[in-house]
Write a protein that holds these residues in place. Structure first.
Motif, PDB file in Angstrom:
ATOM      1  N   PRO A 268      -5.299  -1.502  -0.164  1.00  0.00           N
ATOM      2  CA  PRO A 268      -4.017  -2.000  -0.656  1.00  0.00           C
ATOM      3  C   PRO A 268      -3.973  -1.966  -2.184  1.00  0.00           C
ATOM      4  N   VAL A 269      -2.817  -1.616  -2.710  1.00  0.00           N
ATOM      5  CA  VAL A 269      -2.638  -1.606  -4.162  1.00  0.00           C
ATOM      6  C   VAL A 269      -2.420  -3.039  -4.642  1.00  0.00           C
ATOM      7  N   LEU A 270      -1.699  -3.814  -3.828  1.00  0.00           N
ATOM      8  CA  LEU A 270      -1.597  -5.257  -4.058  1.00  0.00           C
ATOM      9  C   LEU A 270      -2.053  -5.937  -2.777  1.00  0.00           C
TER      10      LEU A 270
ATOM     11  N   THR B 253      -1.030  -5.416 -20.789  1.00  0.00           N
ATOM     12  CA  THR B 253      -1.765  -4.878 -21.931  1.00  0.00           C
ATOM     13  C   THR B 253      -3.230  -4.671 -21.588  1.00  0.00           C
ATOM     14  N   HIS B 254      -3.816  -3.669 -22.240  1.00  0.00           N
ATOM     15  CA  HIS B 254      -5.256  -3.442 -22.103  1.00  0.00           C
ATOM     16  C   HIS B 254      -5.984  -4.036 -23.296  1.00  0.00           C
ATOM     17  N   ASN B 255      -5.227  -4.627 -24.184  1.00  0.00           N
ATOM     18  CA  ASN B 255      -5.788  -5.007 -25.463  1.00  0.00           C
ATOM     19  C   ASN B 255      -5.929  -6.517 -25.612  1.00  0.00           C
TER      20      ASN B 255
ATOM     21  N   GLY C  73      -6.151  -5.977 -16.803  1.00  0.00           N
ATOM     22  CA  GLY C  73      -6.903  -5.470 -15.656  1.00  0.00           C
ATOM     23  C   GLY C  73      -7.134  -3.987 -15.813  1.00  0.00           C
ATOM     24  N   PRO C  74      -8.170  -3.460 -15.168  1.00  0.00           N
ATOM     25  CA  PRO C  74      -8.489  -2.043 -15.319  1.00  0.00           C
ATOM     26  C   PRO C  74      -7.395  -1.126 -14.785  1.00  0.00           C
ATOM     27  N   SER C  75      -7.467   0.116 -15.213  1.00  0.00           N
ATOM     28  CA  SER C  75      -6.516   1.114 -14.743  1.00  0.00           C
ATOM     29  C   SER C  75      -6.576   1.200 -13.215  1.00  0.00           C
ATOM     30  N   GLY C  76      -5.407   1.197 -12.588  1.00  0.00           N
ATOM     31  CA  GLY C  76      -5.356   1.301 -11.134  1.00  0.00           C
ATOM     32  C   GLY C  76      -5.444  -0.036 -10.414  1.00  0.00           C
ATOM     33  N   SER C  77      -5.509  -1.146 -11.176  1.00  0.00           N
ATOM     34  CA  SER C  77      -5.674  -2.450 -10.524  1.00  0.00           C
ATOM     35  C   SER C  77      -4.358  -2.975  -9.940  1.00  0.00           C
ATOM     36  N   GLY C  78      -3.237  -2.326 -10.282  1.00  0.00           N
ATOM     37  CA  GLY C  78      -1.969  -2.703  -9.652  1.00  0.00           C
ATOM     38  C   GLY C  78      -0.956  -3.366 -10.571  1.00  0.00           C
ATOM     39  N   LYS C  79      -1.173  -3.290 -11.874  1.00  0.00           N
ATOM     40  CA  LYS C  79      -0.311  -4.011 -12.825  1.00  0.00           C
ATOM     41  C   LYS C  79       1.127  -3.474 -12.822  1.00  0.00           C
ATOM     42  N   THR C  80       1.257  -2.143 -12.916  1.00  0.00           N
ATOM     43  CA  THR C  80       2.596  -1.555 -12.934  1.00  0.00           C
ATOM     44  C   THR C  80       3.297  -1.785 -11.597  1.00  0.00           C
ATOM     45  N   THR C  81       2.529  -1.660 -10.520  1.00  0.00           N
ATOM     46  CA  THR C  81       3.100  -1.898  -9.194  1.00  0.00           C
ATOM     47  C   THR C  81       3.659  -3.322  -9.114  1.00  0.00           C
ATOM     48  N   LEU C  82       2.916  -4.262  -9.668  1.00  0.00           N
ATOM     49  CA  LEU C  82       3.364  -5.656  -9.655  1.00  0.00           C
ATOM     50  C   LEU C  82       4.664  -5.817 -10.452  1.00  0.00           C
TER      51      LEU C  82
ATOM     52  N   SER D  28      -4.629   0.906 -29.377  1.00  0.00           N
ATOM     53  CA  SER D  28      -5.461   1.667 -28.463  1.00  0.00           C
ATOM     54  C   SER D  28      -5.772   0.885 -27.220  1.00  0.00           C
ATOM     55  N   ARG D  29      -6.189   1.618 -26.192  1.00  0.00           N
ATOM     56  CA  ARG D  29      -6.548   0.942 -24.962  1.00  0.00           C
ATOM     57  C   ARG D  29      -8.014   0.597 -25.018  1.00  0.00           C
TER      58      ARG D  29
ATOM     59  N   ARG E   8       0.856  -1.186   0.000  1.00  0.00           N
ATOM     60  CA  ARG E   8       0.000   0.000   0.000  1.00  0.00           C
ATOM     61  C   ARG E   8       0.884   1.226   0.000  1.00  0.00           C
ATOM     62  N   TYR E   9       0.359   2.289  -0.566  1.00  0.00           N
ATOM     63  CA  TYR E   9       1.083   3.556  -0.554  1.00  0.00           C
ATOM     64  C   TYR E   9       0.504   4.424   0.549  1.00  0.00           C
ATOM     65  N   ALA E  10       1.326   5.285   1.074  1.00  0.00           N
ATOM     66  CA  ALA E  10       0.902   6.119   2.200  1.00  0.00           C
ATOM     67  C   ALA E  10      -0.401   6.862   1.923  1.00  0.00           C
ATOM     68  N   VAL E  11      -0.497   7.389   0.678  1.00  0.00           N
ATOM     69  CA  VAL E  11      -1.689   8.184   0.359  1.00  0.00           C
ATOM     70  C   VAL E  11      -2.963   7.343   0.260  1.00  0.00           C
ATOM     71  N   SER E  12      -2.795   6.046   0.029  1.00  0.00           N
ATOM     72  CA  SER E  12      -3.982   5.185  -0.099  1.00  0.00           C
ATOM     73  C   SER E  12      -3.915   4.097   0.975  1.00  0.00           C
TER      74      SER E  12
ATOM     75  N   ASP F 151       5.650  -3.056 -19.910  1.00  0.00           N
ATOM     76  CA  ASP F 151       4.459  -2.370 -19.392  1.00  0.00           C
ATOM     77  C   ASP F 151       3.745  -1.655 -20.536  1.00  0.00           C
ATOM     78  N   GLU F 152       2.718  -2.260 -21.035  1.00  0.00           N
ATOM     79  CA  GLU F 152       1.958  -1.723 -22.173  1.00  0.00           C
ATOM     80  C   GLU F 152       2.866  -1.291 -23.319  1.00  0.00           C
ATOM     81  N   PRO F 153       3.639  -2.226 -23.842  1.00  0.00           N
ATOM     82  CA  PRO F 153       4.613  -1.839 -24.869  1.00  0.00           C
ATOM     83  C   PRO F 153       3.965  -1.355 -26.163  1.00  0.00           C
TER      84      PRO F 153
HETATM   85  N1  LIG Z   1       3.982   6.019  -6.157  1.00  0.00           N
HETATM   86  C1  LIG Z   1       2.689   5.936  -5.806  1.00  0.00           C
HETATM   87  N2  LIG Z   1       2.206   6.603  -4.740  1.00  0.00           N
HETATM   88  C2  LIG Z   1       0.919   6.505  -4.376  1.00  0.00           C
HETATM   89  N3  LIG Z   1       0.003   5.752  -5.024  1.00  0.00           N
HETATM   90  C3  LIG Z   1       0.427   5.078  -6.104  1.00  0.00           C
HETATM   91  C4  LIG Z   1       1.778   5.126  -6.556  1.00  0.00           C
HETATM   92  N4  LIG Z   1       1.901   4.335  -7.647  1.00  0.00           N
HETATM   93  C5  LIG Z   1       0.664   3.820  -7.873  1.00  0.00           C
HETATM   94  N5  LIG Z   1      -0.213   4.266  -6.942  1.00  0.00           N
HETATM   95  C6  LIG Z   1      -1.630   3.892  -6.862  1.00  0.00           C
HETATM   96  O1  LIG Z   1      -1.684   2.487  -6.844  1.00  0.00           O
HETATM   97  C7  LIG Z   1      -2.776   2.012  -7.633  1.00  0.00           C
HETATM   98  C8  LIG Z   1      -2.270   1.032  -8.665  1.00  0.00           C
HETATM   99  O2  LIG Z   1      -1.423   1.706  -9.546  1.00  0.00           O
HETATM  100  P1  LIG Z   1      -0.737   0.997 -10.786  1.00  0.00           P
HETATM  101  O3  LIG Z   1       0.100   2.023 -11.453  1.00  0.00           O
HETATM  102  O4  LIG Z   1      -0.062  -0.234 -10.331  1.00  0.00           O
HETATM  103  O5  LIG Z   1      -2.020   0.606 -11.668  1.00  0.00           O
HETATM  104  P2  LIG Z   1      -2.091   0.012 -13.134  1.00  0.00           P
HETATM  105  O6  LIG Z   1      -2.925  -1.227 -13.052  1.00  0.00           O
HETATM  106  O7  LIG Z   1      -0.735  -0.108 -13.713  1.00  0.00           O
HETATM  107  O8  LIG Z   1      -2.934   1.130 -13.888  1.00  0.00           O
HETATM  108  P3  LIG Z   1      -2.822   1.676 -15.415  1.00  0.00           P
HETATM  109  O9  LIG Z   1      -3.514   0.645 -16.259  1.00  0.00           O
HETATM  110  O10 LIG Z   1      -3.574   2.969 -15.388  1.00  0.00           O
HETATM  111  O11 LIG Z   1      -1.379   1.852 -15.761  1.00  0.00           O
HETATM  112  C9  LIG Z   1      -3.443   3.250  -8.200  1.00  0.00           C
HETATM  113  O12 LIG Z   1      -4.556   3.537  -7.412  1.00  0.00           O
HETATM  114  C10 LIG Z   1      -2.410   4.325  -8.081  1.00  0.00           C
HETATM  115  O13 LIG Z   1      -2.991   5.579  -7.909  1.00  0.00           O
END
Ligand SMILES: Nc1ncnc2c1ncn2[C@@H]1O[C@H](COP(=O)(O)OP(=O)(O)OP(=O)(O)O)[C@@H](O)[C@H]1O
Ligand SMILES: [Mg+2]
Length: 243
Positions: free
Chosen positions: A23-25, A203-205, A42-51, A242-243, A15-19, A170-172
């Protein structure tokens, strides 16, 4: 295909401090076998990049563990982690992340310099990687002088020049038109087929996802689906960019 797990995640939470509340994951566990080509959706914000960041050791989980090729990333010092990133993992970003003041060849060669290769070897590997992605004749240009597809190919050349066994993408194709996107996907498939590079591609596609052997789908920081994808992509390429 070998059945050795090259990427393992066990009960990973982040989890990130702001959220803090969400949990992001969320207690996520999975493994990727050597030689697999996994599409991560997975939808935007689902945690793919974080993973992907956690797999690459660019970020650390709050709890749980990540193992790459059997090594628990928690046991590595910074230097060892950098070494692992340099030698074992290639990362391709949606936004290419090329260095604008560096020429194409320098963008590909700097990780090789960091690896400590001799000058001639750096040159050889740089040329080979650029040739691999079909970038020939623009080695002296700057990224801004290339099309989006060419920039992404240079980014892939940079990621593969050191011979990584894992490629995280990441979404190449997210910023590319459908034809160019297909070229990139063919390139990834070729790396996977002919060199056995393990690939995790966000990928979103749906069409792009069919390039993988397996599709993981995330939702709210969890893997909600894990399916074997049909191997061959449909004949008509629709809307890859496109996404
Ligand atoms: N550095 C950060 N600080 C705070 N919150 C973050 C940070 N990075 C990501 N988040 C939050 O974590 C959640 C998941 O982000 P992430 O970038 O993993 O999503 P994603 O699935 O890759 O989305 P997208 O498809 O839009 O790229 C989001 O709600 C995002 O706002
Ligand atoms: Mg993302």
């Amino acid at each position: 295909m070998s059945r050795r797990a090259i990427i393992e995640l066990q009960q990973v939470s982040k989890r990130y401090a702001v959220s803090r509340d969400t949990p992001v994951l969320d207690n996520l566990s999975t493994e990727v076998m050597e030689g697999e080509f996994v599409s991560l959706m997975g939808p935007s914000g689902s945690g793919k990049t974080t993973l992907l960041n956690l797999i690459a050791g660019l970020d650390i989980p709050d709890s749980g563990w990540v193992k790459i090729d059997g090594t628990d990333l928690r046991t590595l010092r910074d230097r060892q982690l950098s070494k692992l990133r340099l030698h074992t993992i290639g990362f391709v970003f949606q936004s290419f992340n090329l260095l604008p003041a560096f020429r194409v060849e320098e963008n590909v060669s700097w990780p090789l310099d960091l690896c400590g290769h001799k000058r001639a070897e750096v040159r050889r590997r740089t040329a080979e990687a650029l040739q691999r992605v079909g970038i020939v004749g623009c080695e002296r240009r700057y990224p801004a002088e290339l099309s989006g597809g060419e920039q992404q190919r240079v980014a892939i050349a940079r990621a593969i020049a050191t011979g990584p066994s894992i490629l995280l993408a990441d979404e190449p194709t997210g910023n590319l038109d459908s034809h160019t996107g297909e070229t990139i996907l063919d390139l990834l498939r070729n790396l996977n087929d002919s060199e056995g590079v393990t690939i995790v591609m966000v990928t979103h596609n749906v069409f792009a996802a069919t390039y993988g052997h397996r599709t993981l789908e995330m939702h709210d920081g969890k893997i909600v689906r894990d399916v074997r994808a049909p191997a061959p992509p449909p004949v008509s390429a629709v809307d890859i960019g496109s996404r």
